[in-house]
Write a protein that holds these residues in place. Structure first.
Motif, PDB file in Angstrom:
ATOM      1  N   SER A 102      -6.306  -0.053  -0.848  1.00  0.00           N
ATOM      2  CA  SER A 102      -5.827  -1.357  -0.402  1.00  0.00           C
ATOM      3  C   SER A 102      -6.990  -2.315  -0.191  1.00  0.00           C
ATOM      4  N   ASP A 116      -4.497   5.074  -3.514  1.00  0.00           N
ATOM      5  CA  ASP A 116      -4.449   3.749  -2.910  1.00  0.00           C
ATOM      6  C   ASP A 116      -5.840   3.316  -2.479  1.00  0.00           C
ATOM      7  N   THR A 123       0.859  -1.182   0.000  1.00  0.00           N
ATOM      8  CA  THR A 123       0.000   0.000   0.000  1.00  0.00           C
ATOM      9  C   THR A 123       0.894   1.229   0.000  1.00  0.00           C
TER      10      THR A 123
END
Length: 190
Positions: free
Chosen positions: A121, A119, A14
């Protein structure tokens, strides 16, 4: 570089929620610019990626039809948003929400493509509920724009990534299927 490609490691990486991955390509998808976050997350050096196809970071489990849709949309001069699972040089994967826009010259011709990624994740992704995933991304601290979640889902149904009933909103008589994997190779690699 394709011969150097690692197999997926099964590990996820991440990056900070306030960081953006930025890359630019020429009209053929060859990288012309990458920022430091791109390099850090992907594990490549600038000299390893400049001039190479953007697909150098494509995870093998990403359906190729997503990239066909992306490039067809860019060729029409329109922006597109996409959830993408990328793969780092060492085989680690990283999920991003990408905003992809064409760049134009003074005559209106496409001279390149800019990609900005945030991001998302695995903790933000619910594969069995793509609309919920989309809403989580919209709540991201670096929200790029306000989107219509159902429109993006319909486009994924059109290219075969999701079953037809995945686009049905809750309470409208449809159930959501698990995303299904597209097995055909359309030969499109950004």
């Amino acid at each position: 570089m394709a011969g150097d490609r690692k197999t997926p490691s099964g590990r996820e990486r991440t990056f900070a929620h306030d960081e953006l991955i930025v890359s630019k390509t020429d009209p053929k998808g060859r990288l012309t610019y990458v920022n430091d976050v791109f390099l850090t997350v992907s594990g490549y050096t600038e000299s390893e990626v400049m001039g190479k196809p953007h697909s150098v970071i494509r995870h093998p489990e990403m359906p190729r039809c997503v990239f066909k849709l992306l490039w067809d949309t860019i060729a029409d001069g329109r922006e597109i948003f996409a959830y993408v699972n990328n793969m780092a040089k060492n085989g680690d994967n990283y999920w991003v929400f990408a905003h992809v826009t064409p760049n134009f010259d003074a005559a209106g011709q496409i001279i390149g493509v800019q990609v900005i990624k945030i991001d998302i994740s695995r903790s933000r992704i619910n594969p069995s509920d793509p609309i919920d995933t989309h809403r989580r991304v919209l709540d991201h601290p670096v929200n790029l724009t306000t989107l219509n979640p159902d429109r993006g889902i319909e486009k994924l149904v059109d290219c075969g990534v999701l079953a037809d009933d995945a686009a049905t909103a809750p309470g409208q008589g449809g159930s959501r299927d698990q995303p299904r994997r597209h097995t055909g190779d359309l030969g499109v690699h950004p």
